[in-house]
Design a protein around this motif. Structure first.
Motif, PDB file in Angstrom:
ATOM      1  N   GLU A 310       0.699  -1.357   0.111  1.00  0.00           N
ATOM      2  CA  GLU A 310      -0.080   0.099  -0.039  1.00  0.00           C
ATOM      3  C   GLU A 310       0.885   1.412  -0.142  1.00  0.00           C
ATOM      4  O   GLU A 310       0.791   2.008  -0.732  1.00  0.00           O
ATOM      5  N   LEU A 313       2.605   1.727  -3.154  1.00  0.00           N
ATOM      6  CA  LEU A 313       1.507   2.215  -4.336  1.00  0.00           C
ATOM      7  C   LEU A 313       1.239   3.900  -4.063  1.00  0.00           C
ATOM      8  O   LEU A 313       1.315   4.487  -5.082  1.00  0.00           O
ATOM      9  N   LEU A 314       1.036   4.134  -2.824  1.00  0.00           N
ATOM     10  CA  LEU A 314       0.913   5.635  -2.553  1.00  0.00           C
ATOM     11  C   LEU A 314       2.143   6.416  -3.197  1.00  0.00           C
ATOM     12  O   LEU A 314       1.920   7.518  -3.603  1.00  0.00           O
ATOM     13  N   LYS A 315       3.505   5.897  -3.071  1.00  0.00           N
ATOM     14  CA  LYS A 315       4.502   6.524  -3.666  1.00  0.00           C
ATOM     15  C   LYS A 315       4.509   6.527  -5.149  1.00  0.00           C
ATOM     16  O   LYS A 315       4.542   7.622  -5.819  1.00  0.00           O
ATOM     17  N   ALA A 316       3.819   5.435  -5.999  1.00  0.00           N
ATOM     18  CA  ALA A 316       3.811   5.457  -7.139  1.00  0.00           C
ATOM     19  C   ALA A 316       2.589   6.395  -7.582  1.00  0.00           C
ATOM     20  O   ALA A 316       2.663   7.170  -8.836  1.00  0.00           O
ATOM     21  N   LEU A 317       1.564   6.677  -6.908  1.00  0.00           N
ATOM     22  CA  LEU A 317       0.633   7.560  -7.213  1.00  0.00           C
ATOM     23  C   LEU A 317       0.798   8.854  -6.835  1.00  0.00           C
ATOM     24  O   LEU A 317       0.177   9.803  -6.994  1.00  0.00           O
ATOM     25  N   GLY A 318       2.069   9.000  -6.140  1.00  0.00           N
ATOM     26  CA  GLY A 318       2.608  10.480  -6.251  1.00  0.00           C
ATOM     27  C   GLY A 318       2.732  10.958  -4.712  1.00  0.00           C
ATOM     28  O   GLY A 318       2.945  12.134  -4.355  1.00  0.00           O
ATOM     29  N   ALA A 319       2.980  10.150  -3.785  1.00  0.00           N
ATOM     30  CA  ALA A 319       2.984  10.551  -2.282  1.00  0.00           C
ATOM     31  C   ALA A 319       4.585  10.550  -2.119  1.00  0.00           C
ATOM     32  O   ALA A 319       5.452   9.798  -2.403  1.00  0.00           O
ATOM     33  N   SER A 320       5.012  11.857  -1.592  1.00  0.00           N
ATOM     34  CA  SER A 320       6.367  11.934  -1.176  1.00  0.00           C
ATOM     35  C   SER A 320       6.831  11.269  -0.129  1.00  0.00           C
ATOM     36  O   SER A 320       6.011  10.823   0.678  1.00  0.00           O
TER      37      SER A 320
ATOM     38  N   LEU B  54      10.134   5.740 -10.577  1.00  0.00           N
ATOM     39  CA  LEU B  54      10.217   4.729  -9.258  1.00  0.00           C
ATOM     40  C   LEU B  54      11.592   4.098  -8.880  1.00  0.00           C
ATOM     41  O   LEU B  54      11.766   3.852  -7.776  1.00  0.00           O
ATOM     42  N   ALA B  78       8.200  12.681  -6.807  1.00  0.00           N
ATOM     43  CA  ALA B  78       6.517  12.257  -6.473  1.00  0.00           C
ATOM     44  C   ALA B  78       5.627  13.143  -7.217  1.00  0.00           C
ATOM     45  O   ALA B  78       4.775  12.943  -7.690  1.00  0.00           O
TER      46      ALA B  78
END
Ligand SMILES: Nc1ncnc2c1ncn2[C@@H]1O[C@H](COP(=O)(O)OP(=O)(O)OP(=O)(O)O)[C@@H](O)[C@H]1O
Ligand SMILES: [Mg+2]
Lengths: 404, 228
Positions: A310, A313-320, B54, B78
């Protein structure tokens, strides 16, 4: 950071609810820690208030004159024992009445003796006192009269008895006017104390009061156990104390051989001791909060490794990294704040229960304890989540996402 | 749009180096449809992860829309991922406790978008995937094909320039796999670049441009095929 804190809170709350068993356990640990602080400090504070209340009832303007000089001049167990180098006398006590700062003086003698009437008898605490004693102790009379106003060195054969003595010795019979045998002498019962009065260390129900001169005869002593002096006001305490010490020094050939305890000093000492006790107990309870903090750390570490995918995933979706950290800390903050609030309710409920079971103990958590319990809980929760949050933030998203 | 120059990616395993990518130079045009094929371990996923920010290359430069993104900070990368790139994974990677709607909403939340605007966008994205009726369903109440379409909705809801799909049909049967491929191609037809890593030649051959990898190198680059 682009993530809104409101959205972070909603997401974190959802994550907490997603694992109800784990979240519930954490809340419980936190709640117990906070409740412990709340209840234990309430008990400490209750004890302090109880003692302060008792002393206030006794009258805070009271000076207690004890034969023997204590080193510190303050309050210590040995001064209470009253070890006697030079005796206090009734004449000493009379000398103490001659000051505008003194309202009342009561010379005291205390002993134990057998009391009997009509074939029934028992051992009782006998207090030798004077007419003023009743007012000084703020006791009430149930029936009859207290010791008569008379010269203190007159050994009048009268007695005032406590409620239980009346019941157990006289039973259904009338006690007033009867001749009560104390030791080998007889005293006419002139009054019965009201049972309401409470006093530290003295059971009003279970004593007999006779004139101080009579007590000296009974116990065959020329001296006094102590002298109670009531100052005219709070402001008069200090000058009255000076007066007492100087007067007795003069009367005792210039030797300072008495100790004067002010009720104030005793009260302050107890207040300090019990206040410290409250802090100590609160501190000990706070340790359980630290334990809860460590528990939170472990659980958050498990949560992070359980939710590796999870987080990836958050990182992939743009979470720093910062946003991941904020999310994890928000989760921990919500967890500990909710737990702390639950603990607060639990603790206050416990206080109510204690007040109901022990009405004499005004169990109430001081505000500082309430605030610091919540503060410490939330702070430890956050502090111990820094490590898990950093671990989450540093997760390699590629590895996190490839693990099935 | 995507410019890779002399990209290297070495992994150190013990005291040995694995050259997952060995001097890859590659340009991909905006709106293109590219498939990446090759044997297992040839570096397909590694290449895709570097394109998706990534992973960081150990050598070379990466330009995205003319901007050098090789050495951007974590927060900047990000941000680029959030704005420019949509990911579709073989394992779907939906958050199980969230509904389809909430899963699709995630990238917009991370973008800091206001709730009202988010709602509208998510509704549109789900509708485009034919999932309006499934909005309140949790992932475990959806079929594999539906899950992947939720994931595609999530990848497109931010209106990225490129969708990176690593074996998007790998966990699906033939029928729903075909459906997912056609869905992705429809997005490509709207102008979003599509890069698909696949083991399935039937899927790979549909792409306009087909890259074949071998031992971390671009082995073959076939262009000109029209989608069937
Ligand atoms: N984190 C890592 N540590 C060490 N080696 C790695 C790591 N990730 C990938 N590799 C190696 O890099 C090479 C390329 O891996 P990659 O995952 O890109 O292959 P792939 O073409 O996607 O294979 P597959 O078709 O099986 O998914 C492989 O030899 C792999 O073992
Ligand atoms: Mg791969």
């Amino acid at each position: 950071m682009r993530l809104h804190s409101r959205d972070a809170a909603v997401f974190a709350w959802g994550a907490l609810r997603g694992y109800p068993a784990r979240t519930g356990l954490m809340l419980l640990a936190m709640a117990i820690g906070v409740a412990a602080v709340v209840v234990l400090t309430a008990l400490g504070e209750g004890a302090r208030r109880y003692v302060v209340g008792e002393f206030s009832a006794l009258g805070t303007n009271l000076l207690i004159v004890i034969p023997g000089r204590s080193e510190t001049g303050g309050f210590s167990p040995s001064t209470l024992m009253g070890e006697t180098p030079r005796d206090l006398t009734i004449a000493d006590a009379e000398a103490l009445t001659r000051s505008v700062n003194v309202r009342r003086v009561a010379p005291l003698n205390v002993g134990q003796s057998e009391v009997s009437w009509g074939g029934r008898s028992r051992e009782v605490v006998i207090i030798g006192a004077t007419h003023e004693y009743l007012a000084i102790r703020k006791w009430k009379l149930g029936q009859g009269q207290f010791l008569p106003v008379a010269k203190w060195d007159r050994a009048i054969p009268v007695a005032v008895i406590g409620g239980r003595i009346r019941r157990e010795i006289f039973g259904p019979h009338r006690a007033l006017g009867e001749w009560l045998r104390i030791g080998d002498r007889r005293y006419r019962v002139v009054g019965i104390l009201a049972s309401k009065g409470r006093s530290i260390g003295v059971d009003v129900e279970d004593l007999v009061i006779i004139p101080v001169a009579s007590a000296q005869q009974l116990f065959n002593t020329p001296s006094l156990f102590r002298i109670l002096v009531e100052a005219r006001s709070r402001e008069a305490i200090a000058p009255a104390k000076r007066f007492v010490i100087e007067t007795l020094q003069r009367r005792h050939q210039g030797v300072k051989d008495v100790t004067v305890i002010t009720q104030d000093a005793v009260l302050a000492t107890f207040d300090k001791i019990l206040g410290a006790l409250t802090y100590a107990v609160g501190g000990i309870a706070a340790i359980s909060l630290a334990v809860a903090g460590i528990l939170i750390m472990n659980v958050m570490l498990v949560a992070v490794s359980q939710r590796t995918a999870e987080i990836g995933l958050l990182k992939a979706l743009g979470a720093s990294r910062q946003e991941i950290t904020v999310l994890i800390l928000t989760e921990a903050g919500l967890l500990s704040a909710t737990g702390a609030l639950g603990g607060l309710l639990l603790g206050l409920l416990g206080n109510g229960l204690i007040r109901r079971v022990l009405p004499v103990l005004p169990a109430q958590t001081p505000l500082w304890a309430l605030l610091s319990a919540i503060g410490v809980a939330v702070l430890t929760g956050l502090l111990f989540s820094i490590l898990p949050a950093r671990r989450a933030a540093r997760l390699d998203p590629v590895l996190a996402l490839s693990r099935r | 749009m995507i410019d890779l120059e002399h990209i290297h990616r070495d992994f150190q395993v013990g005291d040995q180096f694995v050259h997952a990518l060995d001097d890859v130079t590659l340009h991909i045009d905006a709106g293109d449809y590219v498939s990446i094929m090759g044997p297992s371990g040839s570096g397909k996923s590694t290449l895709l992860n570097i394109i998706g920010l990534l992973d960081r290359p150990t050598g070379g430069t990466y330009r995205l829309n003319g901007r050098d993104v090789t050495d951007l900070s974590d927060a900047e990368q990000a941000h680029v991922r959030n704005r420019e790139i949509g990911f579709v994974f073989q394992a779907f990677h939906l958050v199980p406790r969230l509904t389809a709607f909430e899963n699709v909403e995630l990238p917009l939340i991370l973008a800091g978008m206001e709730p009202a605007e988010r709602q509208e966008r998510v509704r549109e994205a789900l509708e485009a995937m034919g999932l309006t009726a499934r909005a309140r369903h949790k992932p475990d109440q959806l079929s594999g094909g539906q899950r992947q379409r939720v994931a595609i909705a999530r990848a497109t809801v931010t209106r990225p320039n490129v969708i990176l799909a690593d074996e998007p049909t790998g966990n699906l049967d033939h029928t729903s796999g075909g459906e997912v491929v056609r869905t992705l191609e429809a997005l490509n037809a709207q102008g979003i670049a599509l890069i698909v890593v696949t083991h399935d030649p039937l899927v790979g051959e549909r792409a306009r441009r087909q890259l074949h990898m071998l031992d971390g190198r671009l082995h073959r680059d076939v262009s000109g095929h029209a989608p069937a």
